[in-house]
Design an enzyme around this catalytic site. Structure first.
Site, short mmCIF file in Angstrom:
data_model
loop_
_atom_site.label_atom_id
_atom_site.label_comp_id
_atom_site.label_asym_id
_atom_site.label_seq_id
_atom_site.Cartn_x
_atom_site.Cartn_y
_atom_site.Cartn_z
N ASN A 262 10.03 3.77 0.13
CA ASN A 262 10.16 4.48 1.41
C ASN A 262 11.61 4.85 1.71
O ASN A 262 11.89 5.94 2.22
CB ASN A 262 9.56 3.65 2.55
CG ASN A 262 8.05 3.80 2.60
OD1 ASN A 262 7.46 4.55 1.81
ND2 ASN A 262 7.40 3.12 3.51
N GLY B 123 9.36 11.28 10.53
CA GLY B 123 8.90 10.38 11.58
C GLY B 123 7.79 9.53 11.01
O GLY B 123 7.79 9.23 9.81
N PHE C 16 8.62 16.68 -2.34
CA PHE C 16 9.28 15.92 -1.27
C PHE C 16 10.74 16.33 -1.10
O PHE C 16 11.64 15.51 -0.92
CB PHE C 16 9.19 14.42 -1.57
CG PHE C 16 8.81 13.65 -0.34
CD1 PHE C 16 7.49 13.64 0.08
CD2 PHE C 16 9.75 12.99 0.42
CE1 PHE C 16 7.13 12.98 1.25
CE2 PHE C 16 9.40 12.33 1.57
CZ PHE C 16 8.08 12.32 1.99
N CYS D 126 5.99 4.71 9.18
CA CYS D 126 6.55 3.96 8.04
C CYS D 126 8.05 4.18 7.82
O CYS D 126 8.84 3.25 7.95
CB CYS D 126 5.78 4.28 6.78
SG CYS D 126 4.08 3.66 6.84
N GLU E 286 0.85 -1.20 0.00
CA GLU E 286 0.00 0.00 0.00
C GLU E 286 0.88 1.25 0.00
O GLU E 286 1.89 1.31 0.69
CB GLU E 286 -0.90 -0.02 1.25
CG GLU E 286 -1.83 1.17 1.35
CD GLU E 286 -2.65 1.37 0.08
OE1 GLU E 286 -3.36 0.45 -0.35
OE2 GLU E 286 -2.56 2.47 -0.51
N PHE E 287 0.45 2.25 -0.76
CA PHE E 287 1.24 3.48 -0.88
C PHE E 287 0.49 4.72 -0.41
O PHE E 287 0.94 5.84 -0.65
CB PHE E 287 1.70 3.67 -2.34
CG PHE E 287 2.64 2.60 -2.79
CD1 PHE E 287 4.01 2.71 -2.54
CD2 PHE E 287 2.18 1.46 -3.44
CE1 PHE E 287 4.89 1.71 -2.92
CE2 PHE E 287 3.05 0.45 -3.83
CZ PHE E 287 4.41 0.57 -3.58
N LEU E 288 -0.65 4.52 0.25
CA LEU E 288 -1.39 5.71 0.70
C LEU E 288 -0.57 6.51 1.71
O LEU E 288 0.31 5.96 2.38
CB LEU E 288 -2.74 5.32 1.29
CG LEU E 288 -2.82 4.44 2.55
CD1 LEU E 288 -2.47 5.19 3.81
CD2 LEU E 288 -4.20 3.85 2.66
N LYS E 289 -0.87 7.81 1.80
CA LYS E 289 -0.19 8.69 2.74
C LYS E 289 -1.21 9.14 3.79
O LYS E 289 -2.31 9.57 3.43
CB LYS E 289 0.36 9.93 2.03
CG LYS E 289 1.33 9.60 0.90
CD LYS E 289 1.86 10.84 0.22
CE LYS E 289 0.86 11.55 -0.69
NZ LYS E 289 0.33 10.78 -1.81
N GLU E 290 -0.86 9.02 5.06
CA GLU E 290 -1.78 9.52 6.09
C GLU E 290 -2.01 11.01 5.84
O GLU E 290 -1.10 11.74 5.45
CB GLU E 290 -1.19 9.29 7.48
CG GLU E 290 -1.26 7.84 7.87
CD GLU E 290 -0.59 7.54 9.21
OE1 GLU E 290 -0.52 8.44 10.05
OE2 GLU E 290 -0.16 6.39 9.38
#
Ligand code: NAD
Length: 433
Positions: free
Chosen positions: A209, A258, A250, A261, A149-153
């Site tokens: 990551n 932090g 990015f 992940c 999974e590649f979703l970002k909080e």
């Protein structure tokens, strides 16, 4: 399609609600009874923009159901998605105990052909290990595929509903077809599915990551050089980012990465490499740089105020990034702990993460969580902007100055204009500018 999701955390809950929203019949299981109880009542245990609406809509439609019984999930799904936590073990490797427990639970109760999908971030070879565990408990036909999974909080719902790519890791044609069918509605406008074997899919997640973590540490290293030589990392960033081979995303200097992940995944990758006799020195350097960066704000504060002991400092932003209440490995934790160890007190503000932060910090002496951001700064000897929530971007600096005992600002996210603040009488320090 009948889908089961094991784990209702940031990934599992978003995935379950997302699949349900496309018309699938979803059962979502978790061993945390408190979480399931809240979800059944329509309460969302985490803060994630847009998730409440999505969950509520699908509960009401009867497409999203919750259980504490993994057996029910095992019997329900044609596809079973594993989305349990894989935290760091003490040696830096990924702790796979939750995953293996879930695999055993599924194996014991499989009663039809199932594709089991590993969505948790796991070291290379884990799909095979999960298959072995399930196989010890069942004679049913099944396949274990990898689907990282590649979703970002903070943008998890949008990321899940419109993914940049969907990686399907399996050599099995039937499993690949089923997963292609499941994900087709999510990539309808243009094809974004990438097919590979499970091992490559597992490595891809860590590679992404580790690369992003390295990029953060790279720009932080540049920022620290800029601090020493009188350059502005903001200009350097723009100059670098305009090269399409580099890009401007990015590439923001700050207080170090932090979250749940990057830190654990870089450690796990280094550990995997070590097990195979390879030293991943680039990723290890990114980790070392990050570790030092997390305390940069405290070093700056010490240089700006004579003594931090006995003073009170205000932290704005506690979550590891904006738009989440997740504080796992958040820089603000290291900063608060260090200030407290130095004999200072901290007054804290965050729009969402305050309670999680206090629970994780585990200390109450000298710690005060304040509901209003200006009230938090009132009486403090300096303000540290740690997490760049939107409401901190254009604050009322006059009000801030009136409240602070000393007009000291450490801007860990380069959000504010040094010239403006200095002309107002603040003593200002940013990152690399
Ligand atoms: P989380 O800690 O928020 O949630 C994990 C959930 O799994 C918890 O609710 C826990 O109670 C449940 N659980 C543990 N063991 C279980 C079992 N045997 N049966 C049923 N439920 C069980 O974790 P998360 O942040 O959602 O991450 C899950 C995985 O996805 C991790 O491997 C993580 O690295 C990966 N990932 C996370 C993100 C992110 O932004 N959080 C993004 C991509 C990938």
């Amino acid at each position: 399609m009948k889908v089961s999701v094991i784990g209702t955390g940031y990934v599992g809950l978003v995935a379950a609600a997302g699949f349900a929203d496309h018309g699938n019949d979803v059962v979502c299981a978790d061993i945390d009874e408190g979480k399931i109880e809240r979800l059944r009542k329509g309460e969302i245990p985490i803060f994630e923009p847009g998730l409440d609406v999505l969950v509520e809509r699908n509960i009401k439609a009867g497409r999203l159901n919750f259980t504490t019984d993994n057996a029910e999930a095992a019997r329900h799904g044609e596809v079973i998605i594993l989305a349990v936590g894989t935290p760091s073990a003490s040696d830096g490797s990924a702790d796979l105990s939750y995953l293996f427990q879930a695999a055993a639970d599924i194996g014991k109760h499989l009663d039809h052909y199932t594709v089991i999908v590993n969505k948790s971030t796991v070291p290379v070879g884990t799909a095979e290990r999960v298959a072995r565990i399930i196989g010890e408990h069942t004679s049913q036909e099944f396949v274990v595929a990898s689907n990282p999974e590649f979703l970002k909080e903070g943008t998890a719902v949008d990321d899940f509903m419109s993914p940049d790519r969907v990686i399907i890791g399996t050599d099995d044609d039937k499993a690949r077809d089923l997963l292609r069918h499941l994900y087709k509605p999510f990539t309808r406008t243009n094809e974004r599915m990438v097919y590979m074997n499970a091992r490559s899919a597992e490595v891809t997640k860590y590679a992404c990551n580790a690369y992003l973590a390295t990029r953060v540490s790279f720009i932080n290293d540049m920022a620290n050089l800029c601090d020493l030589v009188g350059a502005d990392v903001g200009s350097v960033r723009q100059g670098m980012g305009s090269d399409p081979r580099i890009g401007n995303k990015f590439l923001f200097p700050g207080v170090g990465y932090g979250g749940s992940c990057f830190p654990k995944d870089t450690r796990a990758l280094i550990n995997t490499a070590r097990e195979h006799g390879l030293s991943m020195s680039l990723v290890a350097a990114a980790e070392r740089i990050n570790d030092a960066q997390k305390l940069l704000m405290v070093r700056k504060l010490r240089a700006m105020t004579e003594d931090v002991a006995g003073k009170t400092f205000c932290l704005w932003g506690l979550a590891f990034k904006p738009n989440t209440d997740d504080v796992r490995e958040a820089p603000a934790l290291r900063i608060a702990r260090t200030l407290l160890n130095d004999g200072a007190k901290v007054r804290l503000h965050d729009p969402e993460a305050g309670p999680n932060f206090l629970e994780t910090l585990g200390k109450t002496d000298g710690v005060e969580l304040v509901a209003d951001q200006y009230e938090a700064a009132h009486g403090a000897h300096g303000l540290l902007l740690v997490t760049e929530w939107r409401q901190y971007r254009s604050p009322d600096f006059n009000r801030l100055k009136e409240g602070l005992v000393e007009p000291v600002i450490v801007d860990g996210r380069n959000q504010w204009d040094r010239g403006q603040l200095e002309s107002m009488g603040f003593r200002y320090s940013g990152i690399g500018r």
